[in-house]
Design a protein around this motif. Structure first.
Motif, short mmCIF file in Angstrom:
data_model
loop_
_atom_site.label_atom_id
_atom_site.label_comp_id
_atom_site.label_asym_id
_atom_site.label_seq_id
_atom_site.Cartn_x
_atom_site.Cartn_y
_atom_site.Cartn_z
N ASP A 181 -11.09 4.65 5.52
CA ASP A 181 -10.33 3.44 5.85
C ASP A 181 -9.40 3.04 4.70
O ASP A 181 -9.44 3.62 3.61
CB ASP A 181 -11.28 2.29 6.16
N SER A 182 -8.61 2.02 4.98
CA SER A 182 -7.69 1.47 3.98
C SER A 182 -7.96 -0.02 3.76
O SER A 182 -8.49 -0.70 4.66
CB SER A 182 -6.24 1.64 4.45
N ARG A 213 -6.01 -3.46 1.46
CA ARG A 213 -4.99 -3.93 0.53
C ARG A 213 -5.50 -5.15 -0.20
O ARG A 213 -5.80 -6.18 0.44
CB ARG A 213 -3.69 -4.25 1.24
N ARG A 235 -3.76 8.15 -3.56
CA ARG A 235 -4.49 7.32 -2.60
C ARG A 235 -4.21 5.84 -2.80
O ARG A 235 -4.20 5.08 -1.82
CB ARG A 235 -6.00 7.56 -2.73
N GLN A 265 -2.72 -1.21 -2.70
CA GLN A 265 -2.96 -0.56 -1.41
C GLN A 265 -3.88 0.63 -1.65
O GLN A 265 -3.56 1.52 -2.45
CB GLN A 265 -1.65 -0.09 -0.79
N ASN A 321 -5.90 3.69 0.16
CA ASN A 321 -6.03 4.52 1.35
C ASN A 321 -7.09 5.59 1.16
O ASN A 321 -7.48 5.89 0.01
CB ASN A 321 -4.69 5.19 1.68
N SER A 322 -7.54 6.16 2.25
CA SER A 322 -8.54 7.24 2.20
C SER A 322 -9.71 6.88 1.30
O SER A 322 -10.12 7.65 0.43
CB SER A 322 -7.88 8.54 1.72
N LEU A 323 -10.26 5.73 1.53
CA LEU A 323 -11.33 5.23 0.66
C LEU A 323 -12.59 6.08 0.77
O LEU A 323 -12.91 6.62 1.83
CB LEU A 323 -11.64 3.78 0.99
#
Length: 123
Positions: A16-17, A19, A67, A82, A84-86
């Protein structure tokens, strides 16, 4: 004096992402470099991103490069991270920090710190 307030953390799943936001008070924000750090239980505080006062220069460690993206809007006194690709290993309390110079990966070089926001990534 500068006050920093982080927000945007939460519980997400792998891949998931999120912010994160860092809102600053004070008229000197546009002169400050900002760094994002994280700290997991039992571990040292780790640098994850930095941005110059103008936003023209950013820096990341290899662990998050590609990421994570740091950005800022000095008209809004806000910096974002931000993510991403946690991954589960990204789980930590995330802090933003500010200093009057270029961004640094050393926590002790920062003058101002926020209270942190928890990010938890489940597998």
């Amino acid at each position: 004096q500068v006050q920093l307030v982080e927000s945007g953390g939460g519980l997400v799943q792998t891949g998931d992402s999120l912010r994160l936001s860092c809102a600053a008070s004070g008229r000197t924000f546009s002169t400050l470099a900002v760094g994002w750090f994280r700290q997991a239980p039992g571990k040292e505080r780790e640098f994850v991103a930095g941005i110059s006062s103008s936003g023209g220069s950013t820096v990341y460690p290899d662990s998050v490069k590609g990421r994570f993206t740091i950005s800022r809007d000095n008209t809004k006194n806000t910096v974002w991270l931000q993510m991403n690709s946690l991954k589960p290993e990204d789980t930590a309390v995330y802090y933003c920090a500010a200093r009057f110079d270029l961004p640094s990966d050393r926590p002790y070089r920062y003058n101002y710190w926020g209270q942190g926001t928890q990010v938890t990534v489940s597998s």
